[in-house]
Design a protein around this motif. Structure first.
Motif, PDB file in Angstrom:
ATOM      1  N   LEU A 186      11.838  -0.113   0.285  1.00 39.64           N
ATOM      2  CA  LEU A 186      12.910   0.856   0.076  1.00 39.64           C
ATOM      3  C   LEU A 186      13.634   0.578  -1.234  1.00 39.64           C
ATOM      4  O   LEU A 186      13.900   1.504  -2.022  1.00 39.64           O
ATOM      5  CB  LEU A 186      13.876   0.790   1.252  1.00 39.64           C
ATOM      6  CG  LEU A 186      15.069   1.743   1.276  1.00 39.64           C
ATOM      7  CD1 LEU A 186      14.608   3.188   1.175  1.00 39.64           C
ATOM      8  CD2 LEU A 186      15.872   1.534   2.549  1.00 39.64           C
ATOM      9  N   ARG A 187      13.919  -0.690  -1.497  1.00 39.39           N
ATOM     10  CA  ARG A 187      14.597  -1.046  -2.751  1.00 39.39           C
ATOM     11  C   ARG A 187      13.737  -0.673  -3.957  1.00 39.39           C
ATOM     12  O   ARG A 187      14.237  -0.111  -4.946  1.00 39.39           O
ATOM     13  CB  ARG A 187      14.904  -2.547  -2.764  1.00 39.39           C
ATOM     14  CG  ARG A 187      15.655  -3.005  -4.022  1.00 39.39           C
ATOM     15  CD  ARG A 187      15.928  -4.495  -4.005  1.00 39.39           C
ATOM     16  NE  ARG A 187      16.961  -4.835  -3.037  1.00 39.39           N
ATOM     17  CZ  ARG A 187      16.744  -5.502  -1.902  1.00 39.39           C
ATOM     18  NH1 ARG A 187      15.508  -5.882  -1.580  1.00 39.39           N
ATOM     19  NH2 ARG A 187      17.738  -5.782  -1.094  1.00 39.39           N
ATOM     20  N   ALA A 188      12.440  -0.946  -3.875  1.00 37.95           N
ATOM     21  CA  ALA A 188      11.549  -0.641  -4.992  1.00 37.95           C
ATOM     22  C   ALA A 188      11.465   0.861  -5.235  1.00 37.95           C
ATOM     23  O   ALA A 188      11.463   1.323  -6.383  1.00 37.95           O
ATOM     24  CB  ALA A 188      10.158  -1.213  -4.713  1.00 37.95           C
ATOM     25  N   VAL A 189      11.394   1.641  -4.158  1.00 37.43           N
ATOM     26  CA  VAL A 189      11.308   3.100  -4.288  1.00 37.43           C
ATOM     27  C   VAL A 189      12.549   3.650  -4.963  1.00 37.43           C
ATOM     28  O   VAL A 189      12.470   4.471  -5.884  1.00 37.43           O
ATOM     29  CB  VAL A 189      11.106   3.748  -2.900  1.00 37.43           C
ATOM     30  CG1 VAL A 189      11.285   5.262  -2.982  1.00 37.43           C
ATOM     31  CG2 VAL A 189       9.730   3.412  -2.347  1.00 37.43           C
ATOM     32  N   ARG A 190      13.709   3.218  -4.526  1.00 33.61           N
ATOM     33  CA  ARG A 190      14.942   3.734  -5.118  1.00 33.61           C
ATOM     34  C   ARG A 190      15.156   3.205  -6.530  1.00 33.61           C
ATOM     35  O   ARG A 190      15.723   3.902  -7.373  1.00 33.61           O
ATOM     36  CB  ARG A 190      16.134   3.389  -4.220  1.00 33.61           C
ATOM     37  CG  ARG A 190      16.119   4.087  -2.845  1.00 33.61           C
ATOM     38  CD  ARG A 190      15.779   5.553  -2.935  1.00 33.61           C
ATOM     39  NE  ARG A 190      15.946   6.262  -1.661  1.00 33.61           N
ATOM     40  CZ  ARG A 190      15.247   7.315  -1.296  1.00 33.61           C
ATOM     41  NH1 ARG A 190      14.303   7.790  -2.109  1.00 33.61           N
ATOM     42  NH2 ARG A 190      15.461   7.907  -0.135  1.00 33.61           N
ATOM     43  N   LEU A 217       0.835  -1.204   0.000  1.00 33.07           N
ATOM     44  CA  LEU A 217       0.000   0.000   0.000  1.00 33.07           C
ATOM     45  C   LEU A 217       0.872   1.257   0.000  1.00 33.07           C
ATOM     46  O   LEU A 217       0.537   2.255  -0.636  1.00 33.07           O
ATOM     47  CB  LEU A 217      -0.914   0.002   1.219  1.00 33.07           C
ATOM     48  CG  LEU A 217      -2.026  -1.049   1.250  1.00 33.07           C
ATOM     49  CD1 LEU A 217      -2.780  -0.977   2.569  1.00 33.07           C
ATOM     50  CD2 LEU A 217      -2.977  -0.867   0.075  1.00 33.07           C
ATOM     51  N   ALA A 218       1.983   1.194   0.718  1.00 40.29           N
ATOM     52  CA  ALA A 218       2.891   2.341   0.763  1.00 40.29           C
ATOM     53  C   ALA A 218       3.484   2.625  -0.608  1.00 40.29           C
ATOM     54  O   ALA A 218       3.609   3.792  -1.020  1.00 40.29           O
ATOM     55  CB  ALA A 218       4.006   2.077   1.776  1.00 40.29           C
ATOM     56  N   GLU A 219       3.829   1.566  -1.332  1.00 36.63           N
ATOM     57  CA  GLU A 219       4.396   1.751  -2.670  1.00 36.63           C
ATOM     58  C   GLU A 219       3.372   2.403  -3.593  1.00 36.63           C
ATOM     59  O   GLU A 219       3.698   3.320  -4.362  1.00 36.63           O
ATOM     60  CB  GLU A 219       4.840   0.392  -3.232  1.00 36.63           C
ATOM     61  CG  GLU A 219       5.798   0.509  -4.387  1.00 36.63           C
ATOM     62  CD  GLU A 219       6.376  -0.828  -4.796  1.00 36.63           C
ATOM     63  OE1 GLU A 219       6.726  -0.963  -5.980  1.00 36.63           O
ATOM     64  OE2 GLU A 219       6.466  -1.736  -3.931  1.00 36.63           O
ATOM     65  N   ASP A 220       2.118   1.950  -3.506  1.00 38.98           N
ATOM     66  CA  ASP A 220       1.056   2.553  -4.320  1.00 38.98           C
ATOM     67  C   ASP A 220       0.849   4.019  -3.949  1.00 38.98           C
ATOM     68  O   ASP A 220       0.673   4.876  -4.820  1.00 38.98           O
ATOM     69  CB  ASP A 220      -0.251   1.785  -4.122  1.00 38.98           C
ATOM     70  CG  ASP A 220      -0.242   0.418  -4.791  1.00 38.98           C
ATOM     71  OD1 ASP A 220       0.600   0.204  -5.683  1.00 38.98           O
ATOM     72  OD2 ASP A 220      -1.070  -0.437  -4.412  1.00 38.98           O
ATOM     73  N   ALA A 221       0.859   4.310  -2.647  1.00 32.43           N
ATOM     74  CA  ALA A 221       0.648   5.690  -2.192  1.00 32.43           C
ATOM     75  C   ALA A 221       1.733   6.609  -2.713  1.00 32.43           C
ATOM     76  O   ALA A 221       1.462   7.744  -3.132  1.00 32.43           O
ATOM     77  CB  ALA A 221       0.604   5.730  -0.668  1.00 32.43           C
ATOM     78  N   LEU A 222       2.961   6.132  -2.713  1.00 27.97           N
ATOM     79  CA  LEU A 222       4.078   6.966  -3.147  1.00 27.97           C
ATOM     80  C   LEU A 222       4.054   7.194  -4.651  1.00 27.97           C
ATOM     81  O   LEU A 222       4.497   8.241  -5.133  1.00 27.97           O
ATOM     82  CB  LEU A 222       5.400   6.321  -2.722  1.00 27.97           C
ATOM     83  CG  LEU A 222       6.605   7.246  -2.592  1.00 27.97           C
ATOM     84  CD1 LEU A 222       6.325   8.385  -1.625  1.00 27.97           C
ATOM     85  CD2 LEU A 222       7.828   6.466  -2.141  1.00 27.97           C
ATOM     86  N   ARG A 223       3.526   6.245  -5.387  1.00 28.16           N
ATOM     87  CA  ARG A 223       3.452   6.393  -6.838  1.00 28.16           C
ATOM     88  C   ARG A 223       2.347   7.362  -7.253  1.00 28.16           C
ATOM     89  O   ARG A 223       2.417   7.982  -8.319  1.00 28.16           O
ATOM     90  CB  ARG A 223       3.227   5.036  -7.495  1.00 28.16           C
ATOM     91  CG  ARG A 223       4.472   4.147  -7.507  1.00 28.16           C
ATOM     92  CD  ARG A 223       4.272   2.950  -8.404  1.00 28.16           C
ATOM     93  NE  ARG A 223       5.486   2.142  -8.481  1.00 28.16           N
ATOM     94  CZ  ARG A 223       5.530   0.851  -8.222  1.00 28.16           C
ATOM     95  NH1 ARG A 223       4.441   0.211  -7.849  1.00 28.16           N
ATOM     96  NH2 ARG A 223       6.672   0.181  -8.319  1.00 28.16           N
ATOM     97  N   THR A 224       1.304   7.465  -6.435  1.00 24.78           N
ATOM     98  CA  THR A 224       0.152   8.273  -6.827  1.00 24.78           C
ATOM     99  C   THR A 224       0.075   9.617  -6.102  1.00 24.78           C
ATOM    100  O   THR A 224      -0.705  10.482  -6.495  1.00 24.78           O
ATOM    101  CB  THR A 224      -1.155   7.501  -6.564  1.00 24.78           C
ATOM    102  OG1 THR A 224      -1.225   7.145  -5.169  1.00 24.78           O
ATOM    103  CG2 THR A 224      -1.204   6.234  -7.405  1.00 24.78           C
ATOM    104  N   GLY A 225       0.873   9.800  -5.057  1.00 23.76           N
ATOM    105  CA  GLY A 225       0.837  11.041  -4.297  1.00 23.76           C
ATOM    106  C   GLY A 225       2.210  11.669  -4.170  1.00 23.76           C
ATOM    107  O   GLY A 225       3.222  11.036  -4.452  1.00 23.76           O
ATOM    108  N   GLU A 226       2.232  12.905  -3.749  1.00 25.64           N
ATOM    109  CA  GLU A 226       3.491  13.644  -3.563  1.00 25.64           C
ATOM    110  C   GLU A 226       3.715  13.860  -2.071  1.00 25.64           C
ATOM    111  O   GLU A 226       2.891  14.467  -1.392  1.00 25.64           O
ATOM    112  CB  GLU A 226       3.434  14.990  -4.284  1.00 25.64           C
ATOM    113  CG  GLU A 226       4.748  15.752  -4.225  1.00 25.64           C
ATOM    114  CD  GLU A 226       4.674  17.078  -4.961  1.00 25.64           C
ATOM    115  OE1 GLU A 226       5.614  17.887  -4.794  1.00 25.64           O
ATOM    116  OE2 GLU A 226       3.686  17.309  -5.680  1.00 25.64           O
TER     117      GLU A 226
END
Length: 222
Positions: free
Chosen positions: A63-67, A35-44
């Motif tokens: 963390l790995r996916a975000v970076r 859910l966190a990964e989805d939130a970061l992709r759709t929000g600022e």
């Protein structure tokens, strides 16, 4: 400043959210790494506070996916995993800071502010644009040397526009920054706050881009 809090323990999440919101942060909370990964992709967001032991997706995998996505949002790991290896792994994967549980809320606040300052290239929580100065620590605005009293959300709105000076900020982005995922804001709230700011500073500070949003120009209006 908008924070994504990724923490699966409800009591800890509630305490962090309440504390940071008392210090003018907007905090959106999720309890799952996916859910966190989805939130970061759709929000600022200006900052992510990340627990490591998460359902759905472990914090280090998040963390790995975000970076890997090249997202440069500051990330503060907040975890009970306190071994040196855990800290090294987190920092090597791209975390910007690491705080172990239990922790002091004031230290968490200080680290959050430091990471946000660093991410926008400031050493102090101070914004200046011509005759206007914002002290982000004290939540004070001054124009032509005199203090300007703004409502808290008007102050936040002005902060967002000054940090993005020279860029048009859409109304939807501003609403998300001001309220996060809350849905109880009045539809005309931005116009009210912009009007208040103009009235107490100068009508030329914020330009309306009709049908889009608002902008503070790089050039200081005469």
């Amino acid at each position: 400043m908008r924070v994504l809090l990724v923490e699966d323990e409800r009591l800890i999440a509630d305490a962090i959210k309440a504390f940071l919101e008392r210090h003018e942060f907007i905090v959106d909370w999720v309890d799952d790494g996916l859910l966190a990964e989805d939130a970061l992709r759709t929000g600022e967001f200006d900052l992510v506070i990340l627990d490591l032991g998460l359902p759905g997706q472990d914090g280090l995998e998040f963390l790995r996916a975000v970076r890997d996505d090249k997202a440069d949002v500051p990330i503060l790991i907040l975890s009970a995993r306190e071994t040196t290896k855990n800290r090294i792994d987190g920092l090597n994967l791209g975390a910007d800071d690491y705080l172990t549980k239990p922790f002091d809320m004031e230290e968490l606040l200080a680290r959050c502010r430091a990471l946000v300052r660093r991410s926008v290239g400031r050493t102090r929580m101070l914004l200046q644009h011509g005759a206007l100065t914002l002290d982000l620590d004290q939540k004070k605005a001054c124009y032509n040397g005199a203090e300007v009293v703004l409502q808290p959300l008007a102050f936040r709105l002005l902060t967002i526009l000054l940090e993005r000076r020279g860029r048009v900020v859409s109304k939807s982005d501003l609403m998300e920054k001001l309220y996060g995922w809350e849905e109880n804001a009045e539809s005309n709230v931005l116009e009210v706050y912009v009007s208040q700011i103009r009235r107490k500073t100068t009508s030329k500070l914020i330009r309306t881009i009709r049908g889009v949003g608002y902008i503070v120009d790089e050039d200081i209006p005469a």
